[in-house]
Write a protein that holds these residues in place. Structure first.
Motif, PDB file in Angstrom:
ATOM      1  N   VAL A 227       0.909  -0.964   0.250  1.00 46.09           N
ATOM      2  CA  VAL A 227       0.019   0.300  -0.181  1.00 46.09           C
ATOM      3  C   VAL A 227       0.959   1.784  -0.177  1.00 46.09           C
ATOM      4  O   VAL A 227       0.388   2.678  -0.510  1.00 46.09           O
ATOM      5  CB  VAL A 227      -0.605   0.169   1.212  1.00 46.09           C
ATOM      6  CG1 VAL A 227      -1.084   1.420   1.284  1.00 46.09           C
ATOM      7  CG2 VAL A 227      -1.766  -1.343   1.273  1.00 46.09           C
ATOM      8  N   ARG A 228       2.047   0.750   0.213  1.00 49.21           N
ATOM      9  CA  ARG A 228       2.973   2.732   0.898  1.00 49.21           C
ATOM     10  C   ARG A 228       3.518   2.858  -0.325  1.00 49.21           C
ATOM     11  O   ARG A 228       3.981   4.116  -0.296  1.00 49.21           O
ATOM     12  CB  ARG A 228       3.699   2.445   1.935  1.00 49.21           C
ATOM     13  CG  ARG A 228       4.779   3.127   2.412  1.00 49.21           C
ATOM     14  CD  ARG A 228       5.827   3.349   3.996  1.00 49.21           C
ATOM     15  NE  ARG A 228       5.023   2.771   4.493  1.00 49.21           N
ATOM     16  CZ  ARG A 228       5.772   1.795   5.599  1.00 49.21           C
ATOM     17  NH1 ARG A 228       6.244   1.827   5.821  1.00 49.21           N
ATOM     18  NH2 ARG A 228       4.298   2.030   6.715  1.00 49.21           N
ATOM     19  N   PHE A 229       4.150   1.556  -0.788  1.00 49.92           N
ATOM     20  CA  PHE A 229       4.931   1.877  -1.704  1.00 49.92           C
ATOM     21  C   PHE A 229       4.331   1.513  -3.719  1.00 49.92           C
ATOM     22  O   PHE A 229       4.333   1.405  -4.296  1.00 49.92           O
ATOM     23  CB  PHE A 229       5.786   1.175  -1.733  1.00 49.92           C
ATOM     24  CG  PHE A 229       6.980   1.301  -1.112  1.00 49.92           C
ATOM     25  CD1 PHE A 229       7.979   2.185  -0.815  1.00 49.92           C
ATOM     26  CD2 PHE A 229       6.572   0.784  -0.079  1.00 49.92           C
ATOM     27  CE1 PHE A 229       8.597   2.990   0.224  1.00 49.92           C
ATOM     28  CE2 PHE A 229       7.735   0.724   1.672  1.00 49.92           C
ATOM     29  CZ  PHE A 229       8.447   1.759   1.166  1.00 49.92           C
ATOM     30  N   LEU A 230       2.942   1.808  -3.884  1.00 47.46           N
ATOM     31  CA  LEU A 230       1.857   1.180  -4.824  1.00 47.46           C
ATOM     32  C   LEU A 230       2.581   2.052  -5.790  1.00 47.46           C
ATOM     33  O   LEU A 230       3.015   1.315  -6.838  1.00 47.46           O
ATOM     34  CB  LEU A 230       1.464   1.094  -4.515  1.00 47.46           C
ATOM     35  CG  LEU A 230       0.249   1.113  -5.857  1.00 47.46           C
ATOM     36  CD1 LEU A 230      -0.032  -0.687  -6.622  1.00 47.46           C
ATOM     37  CD2 LEU A 230      -1.655   0.675  -5.258  1.00 47.46           C
ATOM     38  N   TRP A 231       2.187   3.728  -5.179  1.00 53.64           N
ATOM     39  CA  TRP A 231       2.268   4.448  -6.687  1.00 53.64           C
ATOM     40  C   TRP A 231       3.685   4.671  -6.997  1.00 53.64           C
ATOM     41  O   TRP A 231       4.068   5.405  -8.218  1.00 53.64           O
ATOM     42  CB  TRP A 231       1.643   5.891  -5.788  1.00 53.64           C
ATOM     43  CG  TRP A 231      -0.021   5.775  -6.194  1.00 53.64           C
ATOM     44  CD1 TRP A 231      -0.717   5.548  -5.140  1.00 53.64           C
ATOM     45  CD2 TRP A 231      -0.815   5.631  -7.376  1.00 53.64           C
ATOM     46  NE1 TRP A 231      -2.202   5.122  -5.355  1.00 53.64           N
ATOM     47  CE2 TRP A 231      -1.978   5.337  -6.733  1.00 53.64           C
ATOM     48  CE3 TRP A 231      -1.145   5.591  -8.594  1.00 53.64           C
ATOM     49  CZ2 TRP A 231      -3.365   4.861  -6.858  1.00 53.64           C
ATOM     50  CZ3 TRP A 231      -1.818   5.037  -9.057  1.00 53.64           C
ATOM     51  CH2 TRP A 231      -3.053   5.187  -8.267  1.00 53.64           C
ATOM     52  N   ALA A 232       4.004   5.104  -5.600  1.00 53.94           N
ATOM     53  CA  ALA A 232       6.216   4.701  -6.430  1.00 53.94           C
ATOM     54  C   ALA A 232       6.552   3.606  -6.948  1.00 53.94           C
ATOM     55  O   ALA A 232       7.360   4.366  -8.214  1.00 53.94           O
ATOM     56  CB  ALA A 232       7.277   5.151  -4.939  1.00 53.94           C
ATOM     57  N   ALA A 233       6.324   2.118  -6.770  1.00 58.80           N
ATOM     58  CA  ALA A 233       6.510   1.448  -7.781  1.00 58.80           C
ATOM     59  C   ALA A 233       6.623   1.350  -9.161  1.00 58.80           C
ATOM     60  O   ALA A 233       7.061   1.271 -10.740  1.00 58.80           O
ATOM     61  CB  ALA A 233       6.028  -0.046  -7.277  1.00 58.80           C
ATOM     62  N   LEU A 234       4.997   1.838  -9.345  1.00 61.40           N
ATOM     63  CA  LEU A 234       4.120   1.995 -10.740  1.00 61.40           C
ATOM     64  C   LEU A 234       4.950   3.044 -11.836  1.00 61.40           C
ATOM     65  O   LEU A 234       5.596   3.601 -13.403  1.00 61.40           O
ATOM     66  CB  LEU A 234       3.049   2.423 -10.714  1.00 61.40           C
ATOM     67  CG  LEU A 234       1.403   0.987 -10.304  1.00 61.40           C
ATOM     68  CD1 LEU A 234       0.560   1.504  -9.819  1.00 61.40           C
ATOM     69  CD2 LEU A 234       1.726   0.491 -11.105  1.00 61.40           C
ATOM     70  N   THR A 235       5.376   4.495 -11.601  1.00 56.97           N
ATOM     71  CA  THR A 235       6.274   5.548 -11.667  1.00 56.97           C
ATOM     72  C   THR A 235       7.029   5.000 -11.828  1.00 56.97           C
ATOM     73  O   THR A 235       8.009   5.528 -13.367  1.00 56.97           O
ATOM     74  CB  THR A 235       5.775   7.019 -10.746  1.00 56.97           C
ATOM     75  OG1 THR A 235       4.693   6.635 -10.003  1.00 56.97           O
ATOM     76  CG2 THR A 235       7.152   7.541 -10.997  1.00 56.97           C
ATOM     77  N   ALA A 236       8.150   4.173 -10.736  1.00 57.42           N
ATOM     78  CA  ALA A 236       8.838   3.827 -10.860  1.00 57.42           C
ATOM     79  C   ALA A 236      10.005   2.531 -11.700  1.00 57.42           C
ATOM     80  O   ALA A 236      10.462   2.168 -12.586  1.00 57.42           O
ATOM     81  CB  ALA A 236       9.619   3.642 -10.172  1.00 57.42           C
ATOM     82  N   ALA A 237       8.747   2.357 -12.396  1.00 58.73           N
ATOM     83  CA  ALA A 237       8.648   0.402 -13.022  1.00 58.73           C
ATOM     84  C   ALA A 237       9.289   0.735 -14.358  1.00 58.73           C
ATOM     85  O   ALA A 237      10.748  -0.216 -14.379  1.00 58.73           O
ATOM     86  CB  ALA A 237       7.771  -0.457 -12.942  1.00 58.73           C
ATOM     87  N   VAL A 238       9.666   1.459 -14.968  1.00 58.35           N
ATOM     88  CA  VAL A 238       9.556   1.217 -16.262  1.00 58.35           C
ATOM     89  C   VAL A 238      11.297   1.825 -16.345  1.00 58.35           C
ATOM     90  O   VAL A 238      12.345   1.279 -17.182  1.00 58.35           O
ATOM     91  CB  VAL A 238       9.150   2.324 -17.473  1.00 58.35           C
ATOM     92  CG1 VAL A 238       9.422   2.196 -18.958  1.00 58.35           C
ATOM     93  CG2 VAL A 238       7.939   1.694 -17.779  1.00 58.35           C
ATOM     94  N   ILE A 239      11.399   2.649 -15.383  1.00 57.57           N
ATOM     95  CA  ILE A 239      12.965   3.516 -15.334  1.00 57.57           C
ATOM     96  C   ILE A 239      13.569   2.520 -14.645  1.00 57.57           C
ATOM     97  O   ILE A 239      14.826   2.264 -15.450  1.00 57.57           O
ATOM     98  CB  ILE A 239      13.359   4.477 -14.274  1.00 57.57           C
ATOM     99  CG1 ILE A 239      11.608   5.664 -15.417  1.00 57.57           C
ATOM    100  CG2 ILE A 239      14.179   5.665 -14.189  1.00 57.57           C
ATOM    101  CD1 ILE A 239      11.641   7.233 -14.543  1.00 57.57           C
ATOM    102  N   THR A 240      13.247   1.944 -13.996  1.00 57.59           N
ATOM    103  CA  THR A 240      14.072   0.188 -12.953  1.00 57.59           C
ATOM    104  C   THR A 240      14.464  -0.712 -13.853  1.00 57.59           C
ATOM    105  O   THR A 240      15.080  -1.095 -14.099  1.00 57.59           O
ATOM    106  CB  THR A 240      13.484  -0.279 -12.114  1.00 57.59           C
ATOM    107  OG1 THR A 240      13.323   1.428 -11.039  1.00 57.59           O
ATOM    108  CG2 THR A 240      14.139  -0.285 -11.627  1.00 57.59           C
ATOM    109  N   GLY A 241      14.002  -0.984 -15.019  1.00 59.74           N
ATOM    110  CA  GLY A 241      13.292  -1.834 -15.370  1.00 59.74           C
ATOM    111  C   GLY A 241      14.813  -1.728 -17.361  1.00 59.74           C
ATOM    112  O   GLY A 241      15.526  -2.023 -16.980  1.00 59.74           O
ATOM    113  N   LEU A 242      14.601  -0.409 -17.625  1.00 67.55           N
ATOM    114  CA  LEU A 242      15.447  -0.116 -18.359  1.00 67.55           C
ATOM    115  C   LEU A 242      17.191   0.071 -17.800  1.00 67.55           C
ATOM    116  O   LEU A 242      18.280  -0.583 -18.193  1.00 67.55           O
ATOM    117  CB  LEU A 242      15.115   1.121 -19.034  1.00 67.55           C
ATOM    118  CG  LEU A 242      13.831   1.617 -19.661  1.00 67.55           C
ATOM    119  CD1 LEU A 242      13.460   2.478 -20.221  1.00 67.55           C
ATOM    120  CD2 LEU A 242      14.576   0.119 -20.466  1.00 67.55           C
TER     121      LEU A 242
END
Length: 660
Positions: A227-242
């Protein structure tokens, strides 16, 4: 006014359904137990509980679970007599439990069966359910049940828990769709032999009661983090994957080519099996397969590649150590990673391929100049898979503990009255160095590990392990004297109580003789007690059974006479190699020894286990004594033959010999 035929049929149908529902409610606990024990043992305990309740609740006539086939028919010649609703429900529950998990013909491979696509009631969210833990007898019966067929388990429960005759069990299984009900009854007979007369009490204990369960939360911390990091994870998913993709391409070493490093067709670092960290708490197989991959270098591809390459093709100059009976061939499939990290100047990797544990170690700064150790670990359980020796040094041995170990302590086996001391454990499960047992002739110390399992797998279950120079420490157990708390089946129990520690204090020094012989467990069985002649005091006869990973076991019979020291070594009176004596399949034993009293007179002492009713002596001295012990005056060098008689009339010879 008489009812029309249609109304009478409806009323009869409703009455029959009411009777079936009343029978289900009345026998609900027994039906759930039957379903729980018949379901595949590969399911987790939580899943089996929910499925068992679901199958029973859907066993009424007309429900979905009733569609696969007819209910149990009436016996021949009694077609007009109605079948008991309880037998109808039993048959439907057995049929549904045996069919659970099967996919229909033509169902695409890899997809779950239709009944598991959508959850069925009851459904539990946020909690894990499991029966309350029983004792050593219940654990042994649970392991025996897991090793037989579902139909055999159903036959065993119907016979022992529900009290059905063999003919009724066979008819019920045949009606439930079992192709070989006679084979199921044979499997039930084998379970009867292992469980003994206490089978019914064991089956009705809390270990197998799926209606009286404990609950634990699933993942409270993880849910909060989500719950705490849901939005942060969605925002950073593409950048982190690259970023990770680029980092892997730059940092990853080139994959070994065929014929080099790990060899043709052999697994590489990317093929290693990695178990999730929480699997151990929700699995019916609590062994090395439930260990997660741990250690600071678990993602070091270069180190893992060297470990796999060394295991696959060890260099001629490489130091390779194996326990007896351990094959050294390359892994047949992708092994499981247990640990990779740095310890006391060495890099260490632990791997497991389902039958062997392999430890690769190399000095830091000298890659490739390592050592390889292999040991058998097939059929390990909650105790024998509780720890592995991950490193040895001048200060002692470091152990990697199983994830289900809640507490680690160290105690001295030759000092039974000394308290156990805490052992420090790092976050990755590695202990501080534990002093190794002394190898001096004086045998003034024998450190052992005392571990306690988490209540999530076994409630308040403590046990002892000792290091004998191999990867797996040896499990020490104890069976008390008859009438001193010993169960009817004389199953070994953990050697953590006062009588067990006192017994092992006299046997501890003999453990050093077993170093490097591939020992899995050692049980000390006190099978008889005797008052010595001429007021010589109270003596105890014991048999220590050494079980190896290879299967064969050796035994040593000892006499613990009164001594000035609580850790004085017991007198060895007989030995036997590769024997079933003093074990599950050799529960009758007799032993003898010449003993000298304080007056200087020599006596022949003999004693037998629980079933012995008479002891005979022939030769230069003749004697007969009813009971389980004998003491008769006899010269030390006299030639004698000792035999015992069991309650069923069988004759029994002594195990081994005192070497006279």
């Amino acid at each position: 006014m008489p009812l029309p035929p249609f109304a009478r049929a409806v009323r009869r149908g409703r009455t029959g359904l009411d009777r079936a529902e009343a029978a289900l409610v009345e026998e609900y606990s027994d039906l759930v137990r039957l379903a729980y024990l018949t379901l595949p043992s590969s399911l987790s305990r939580h899943r089996r509980i929910l499925v068992a309740h679901s199958l029973v609740q859907r066993s009424l006539p007309g429900t979905r679970s009733g569609r696969p086939g007819p209910l149990v028919p009436a016996p021949r010649g009694t077609a007009r007599r109605p079948v008991a609703e309880k037998d109808r429900l039993r048959g439907q529950v057995v049929r549904s439990a045996l069919a659970h998990g099967r996919s229909p013909r033509g169902w695409p491979r890899g997809l779950p069966p239709p009944r598991t696509v959508l959850p069925t009631l009851p459904v539990v969210w946020g909690l894990r359910l499991f029966p309350r833990a029983g004792g050593a007898e219940e654990i042994a019966l649970s392991q025996a049940l897991a090793g037989t067929t579902p139909a055999g388990r159903a036959a065993f429960v119907l016979r022992r828990a529900d009290g059905l005759a063999d003919t009724a069990v066979e008819a019920l299984l045949r009606a439930a769709g079992v192709a070989d009900p006679e084979g199921a009854l044979r499997s039930a007979n084998r379970l009867d032999e292992s469980a003994g007369a206490a089978a019914r009490n064991l089956l009705t204990s809390r270990e197998f009661d799926a209606c009286s369960v404990q609950t634990r939360p699933t993942d409270l911390l993880r849910r909060r983090r989500r719950v705490r990091f849901l939005w942060a994870a969605l925002t950073a998913a593409v950048i982190t994957g690259l970023m990770l993709s680029v980092a892997r391409q730059e940092a990853a070493p080139p994959r070994p080519a065929p014929g080099s490093r790990t060899g043709v067709g052999l697994p590489g670092p990317e093929d290693l099996v990695r178990t999730a960290g929480d699997v151990w708490a929700d699995t019916s197989r609590v062994d090395l397969t439930a260990w997660p991959a741990r250690g600071a270098r678990a993602n070091d591809r270069a180190l893992l590649a060297r470990a796999l390459s060394t295991w696959s093709r060890p260099a001629p100059a490489l130091r390779v150590t194996t326990t007896p009976g351990t094959p050294t061939d390359p892994p047949p499939r992708s092994p499981q990673l247990l640990y990779a990290g740095n310890l006391d100047g060495d890099a260490v990797v632990l791997l497991y391929d389902g039958r062997r544990v392999v430890r690769y170690s190399e000095p830091l700064g000298a890659p490739g100049r390592g050592a390889l150790a292999l040991a058998r670990a097939d059929d390990a359980d909650v105790t024998t898979a509780a720890a592995l020796v991950v490193h040895r040094g001048a200060r002692g041995a470091r152990y990697l503990l199983a994830p289900w170990i809640a507490e680690a302590r160290s105690r001295d086996l030759v000092r039974p009255d000394s308290p156990a001391r805490p052992v420090g454990v790092a976050r990755d499960g590695v202990t501080v160095p534990v002093p190794a047992p002394t190898r001096r002739a004086a045998c003034d110390s024998r450190p052992v590990l005392q571990l306690r399992s988490s209540a999530r797998v076994v409630e308040k279950h403590a046990f002892l392990l000792t290091d004998l120079g191999e990867l797996s420490p040896v499990h020490l157990t104890y069976t008390p004297l008859p009438g001193h708390g010993s169960p009817p089946a004389r199953l070994p129990r953990e050697a953590t109580g006062g009588p067990a520690l006192l017994a092992w204090a006299h046997l501890a020094c003999g453990l050093e003789e077993l170093r490097g012989t591939g020992v899995r467990a050692v049980n000390a069985w006190d099978f008889a007690e005797q008052e010595l002649p001429e007021r010589g005091g109270h003596a105890v006869w014991a048999c220590t059974r050494v079980s190896t990973w290879r299967g064969p076991g050796d035994v040593e019979l000892v006499l613990r006479a009164p001594a000035s020291s609580p850790s004085a070594p017991a007198e060895v009176v007989g030995r036997a190699r590769s024997t079933a004596a003093c074990g599950r399949f050799g529960r009758h034993v007799v032993a003898d020894v010449h003993w000298r009293a304080r007056s200087g007179h020599w006596y022949l002492l003999a004693a037998g286990s629980r079933a012995v009713t008479r002891i005979d002596v022939t030769g230069e001295v003749t004697a007969r004594q009813q009971g389980r012990t004998l003491a008769v005056r006899a010269p030390r060098d006299s030639r004698l033959r000792v035999s015992a008689r069991l309650g069923d009339g069988t004759s029994l010879e002594p195990v081994g010999g005192p070497g006279r």
